[in-house]
Design an enzyme around this catalytic site. Sequence first.
Site, short mmCIF file in Angstrom:
data_model
loop_
_atom_site.label_atom_id
_atom_site.label_comp_id
_atom_site.label_asym_id
_atom_site.label_seq_id
_atom_site.Cartn_x
_atom_site.Cartn_y
_atom_site.Cartn_z
N HIS A 107 0.84 -1.22 0.00
CA HIS A 107 0.00 0.00 0.00
C HIS A 107 0.86 1.26 0.00
O HIS A 107 0.52 2.26 0.64
CB HIS A 107 -0.94 0.02 1.21
CG HIS A 107 -1.94 -1.09 1.23
ND1 HIS A 107 -3.22 -0.95 0.73
CD2 HIS A 107 -1.85 -2.36 1.67
CE1 HIS A 107 -3.87 -2.09 0.88
NE2 HIS A 107 -3.07 -2.97 1.44
N ASN A 164 -10.22 -2.84 2.49
CA ASN A 164 -9.92 -2.82 1.06
C ASN A 164 -11.21 -2.58 0.27
O ASN A 164 -12.29 -2.58 0.85
CB ASN A 164 -9.34 -4.18 0.62
CG ASN A 164 -7.86 -4.32 0.97
OD1 ASN A 164 -7.14 -3.33 1.14
ND2 ASN A 164 -7.40 -5.55 1.06
N HIS A 170 -3.96 1.07 11.96
CA HIS A 170 -3.70 -0.18 12.67
C HIS A 170 -5.03 -0.87 12.99
O HIS A 170 -5.91 -0.26 13.62
CB HIS A 170 -2.94 0.12 13.96
CG HIS A 170 -2.37 -1.09 14.63
ND1 HIS A 170 -2.66 -2.38 14.23
CD2 HIS A 170 -1.53 -1.22 15.68
CE1 HIS A 170 -2.02 -3.24 15.01
NE2 HIS A 170 -1.32 -2.55 15.89
FE1 HDD Z 1 -2.45 -4.73 5.47
C1 HDD Z 1 -1.03 -1.69 5.13
C2 HDD Z 1 -5.41 -3.50 4.32
C3 HDD Z 1 -3.76 -7.93 5.39
C4 HDD Z 1 0.25 -5.87 7.03
N1 HDD Z 1 -3.08 -2.97 4.84
C5 HDD Z 1 -2.35 -1.81 4.78
C6 HDD Z 1 -3.17 -0.74 4.30
C7 HDD Z 1 -4.41 -1.25 4.08
C8 HDD Z 1 -4.36 -2.65 4.42
C9 HDD Z 1 -5.62 -0.49 3.58
C10 HDD Z 1 -2.71 0.67 4.05
C11 HDD Z 1 -2.96 1.54 5.22
C12 HDD Z 1 -2.57 2.95 4.88
O1 HDD Z 1 -3.26 3.56 4.04
O2 HDD Z 1 -1.57 3.41 5.42
N2 HDD Z 1 -4.19 -5.56 4.88
C13 HDD Z 1 -5.32 -4.87 4.52
C14 HDD Z 1 -6.43 -5.78 4.42
C15 HDD Z 1 -5.95 -7.03 4.70
C16 HDD Z 1 -4.56 -6.89 5.00
C17 HDD Z 1 -7.83 -5.38 4.08
C18 HDD Z 1 -6.67 -8.34 4.75
C19 HDD Z 1 -7.90 -8.47 5.10
N3 HDD Z 1 -1.85 -6.57 6.06
C20 HDD Z 1 -2.55 -7.75 5.99
C21 HDD Z 1 -1.83 -8.79 6.69
C22 HDD Z 1 -0.70 -8.22 7.18
C23 HDD Z 1 -0.73 -6.82 6.76
C24 HDD Z 1 -2.29 -10.22 6.85
C25 HDD Z 1 0.41 -8.82 7.99
C26 HDD Z 1 0.27 -9.82 8.80
N4 HDD Z 1 -0.66 -3.95 5.90
C27 HDD Z 1 0.30 -4.61 6.58
C28 HDD Z 1 1.50 -3.75 6.88
C29 HDD Z 1 1.06 -2.37 6.31
C30 HDD Z 1 -0.29 -2.67 5.70
C31 HDD Z 1 2.79 -4.29 6.37
C32 HDD Z 1 2.01 -1.64 5.39
C33 HDD Z 1 2.00 -0.19 5.84
C34 HDD Z 1 1.26 -0.19 7.08
O3 HDD Z 1 0.85 -1.45 7.37
O4 HDD Z 1 1.05 0.77 7.79
O5 HDD Z 1 1.72 -3.70 8.24
#
Ligand code: HDD
Length: 722
Positions: free
Chosen positions: A80, A153, A344
């Site tokens: 993202h 999402n 978060h």
């Molecule tokens: Fe995630 C970012 C949505 C599964 C780990 N995720 C991130 C963002 C969104 C989502 C919208 C961007 C937030 C922003 O605008 O800053 N992610 C989802 C959805 C998931 C999902 C809807 C499944 C239902 N994500 C998911 C899993 C993991 C992560 C299973 C790890 C175990 N996601 C992250 C992250 C991010 C992230 C690596 C990258 C930047 C952040 O968190 O702040 O931690």
Amino acid sequence: MAARKATGKTNKVSKKVQDLATNTESADGQFITTNQGVRYSDDHNSLKAGDRGPSLLEDFIFREKMTHFDHERIPERIVHARGVAAHGVFKLYKDMSRFTKAGFLTDTGRETPVFVRFSTVAGSRGSTDLARDVRGFAVKFYTEEGNFDLVGNNMPVFFIQDAQKFPDFVHAVKPEPHNEIPQAASAHDTFWDFVSLNTESTHMVLWAMSDRAIPRSLRMMEGFGVHTFRLINAKGEAFFVKWHWKPLLGMHQVAWDEATIISGKDPDFHRRDLFEAIEMGNFPEWELGLQIVPEADEHKFPFDLLDPTKIIPEELVPVQRIGRMTLNRNPDNFFAETEQVAFHVAHIVPGIDFTNDPLMQGRLFSYTDTQLSRLGGPNFHEIPINRPIAPVHNNQRDGIHRMTINQGKSSYTPNTVGGGCPFLAGKMDGGFASYTERIDAHKVRARSKSFFDHFSQAALFYNSQSEPEKLHIINAIRFELGKVETKEIRERMLGVLNQVDKDLAAQVAYGLGMKVPPQPKQLNFSVPADVDPKTYQPLKQKQGPERSGALSMIANSPTGDIRTRKVAVLVADGVREGDINAVKKALAAAGAMAEVIAPRGVIKTAEGGMMEPDKTLRTVASVLYDAVYVPGGANSAATLEAEDDAVEFLNQAYKHCKPLALSSEADVLLQATRFAKDLTGTEADVENGVVVHSNAGKLAKQFVTAMGQYRFWQRELAKATA
Ligand code: HDD
């Protein structure tokens, strides 16, 4: 920030917190200074030994400026990375206290400030907006009881069931590690290798191959919390809940060919669209919808509520629309707000709680962890955009970039030196207490068998699409698998698709020039180690609806509503200004807008006046507009006919199934197009979205009606190969 405005409306929020949240700076009418506040007089020349001599190390002004510059990037998000955001408010329609005690879901008198960030998943920060990808839809509610982040999402399911696989999935979809190709695209070997080996991805793969992955606008897509959460009411009763965002402008998509062209013509297409809409006062709106399931009904569905690869079909549990979110303000500073915002899943407030969805459970760890490296330390909650409007008091201290100046001598609990403060908040004081779910289990690394059905809902999704949408899915998979170099991966994926729908697999196979392999062919790493993946037959359950009306974008697009759509009005010297005014008036009355586009920066109208067009043919293309209008003026049409860019403008608009309107006087231009041969000169053309008329008023009226249908996808069906 919006959060500050809201603080003014509530007595519960201290003045001190408001002051902390300010941190804004405007250089208007101010002298330039160093970061130490020292004014200086020359910002163009470094300090040198003579005007042609070497620079001097003592130049603290140069060194400070350069050091700051050298460090002005922070690591982009792992996923993202490419995003855009806006401020707004959430207003509740209906008191939901029967289900939850969360203040923003029970007090209809409140306006809760929000900050929403939309994103693509796979691409880098500088990648195109129009990648075929899932869109992040992350909402931070600054509630009076603390921040609640709905980190969702634009698709209601996910690729994997357990967070253990998230790094693998992300590695597979990101550019390949040896050559970092391709950028922001899933059309490559490693993605399809992964998903073809993990059949739990199949449902989400179909969503990602559908038009949901190429929205016309971020303002025109749904949002979903994906996981099943819990709502907890004041009596301590729990309910399962799925979160939905329903866009009031309906759901709309672009054509894939169009998306690829937009990526070159305007890679900022979505971010520009959102920014401009808000600047113009066309505030994007969504209704918040809830699907609520009583705890007692947990096991009444043919799928597991904890499985994030499943939806609850709206036919089984209707979506109640309970409030409206309006985005009404662009950020002042992209970096400070959009880039530094930290969402978060674990940011919840009393009245909301988690479930044991194993994907969600992993996310509860990952988001703080990633901010530590992205934002540099544990104090990212003090960055203005991340601060709650509710006051923050605890015994956490110090750490990199600490902003709060804590007073007093106590930094521990229990204490007497600080009078016992900060006090613990019991239930009556609004203290959060986790839902006391009973758990009686063995500690195992395993997946529940109730997660094993990988295909029923993939089939439900496919069956629920209209014919044009099915064709788009088939073509998308043909495109993506066509880019996969390893034949075994393509073949394995055909085997997976065959379990969803035989016709889908056959059509994709035909496009690839391959045969659907006999079953079972695929390995399956979505099943536990004690099951032989070679012989494993995935469970396919037959219960539940065969089709779900909510899953087709086309079926859920309101016809007749053309608000905020953008029309290209093609003109050249000799154009009838009256015709331009007629269409502008008709569009404005329907809430749409027009941009006049000419071969050069000034033109002479048929009426004899001079006109400055909004854009020239050199800087725009039809893919940036929803519809095209050609006014009267024989000279204008003849000039445009001689312009390749103008003819191509119309050809592309027709190919992408957009409404077109041409004055009868522009026939020479129409005849120069590729689609002139498809026209019949009868009512059938109007039904096909091509309107021709000699009367400017009538033409404009018919055009607005045609635009109400958004796109005329039947043009593609007529040409489809099978
Ligand atoms: Fe995630 C970012 C949505 C599964 C780990 N995720 C991130 C963002 C969104 C989502 C919208 C961007 C937030 C922003 O605008 O800053 N992610 C989802 C959805 C998931 C999902 C809807 C499944 C239902 N994500 C998911 C899993 C993991 C992560 C299973 C790890 C175990 N996601 C992250 C992250 C991010 C992230 C690596 C990258 C930047 C952040 O968190 O702040 O931690």
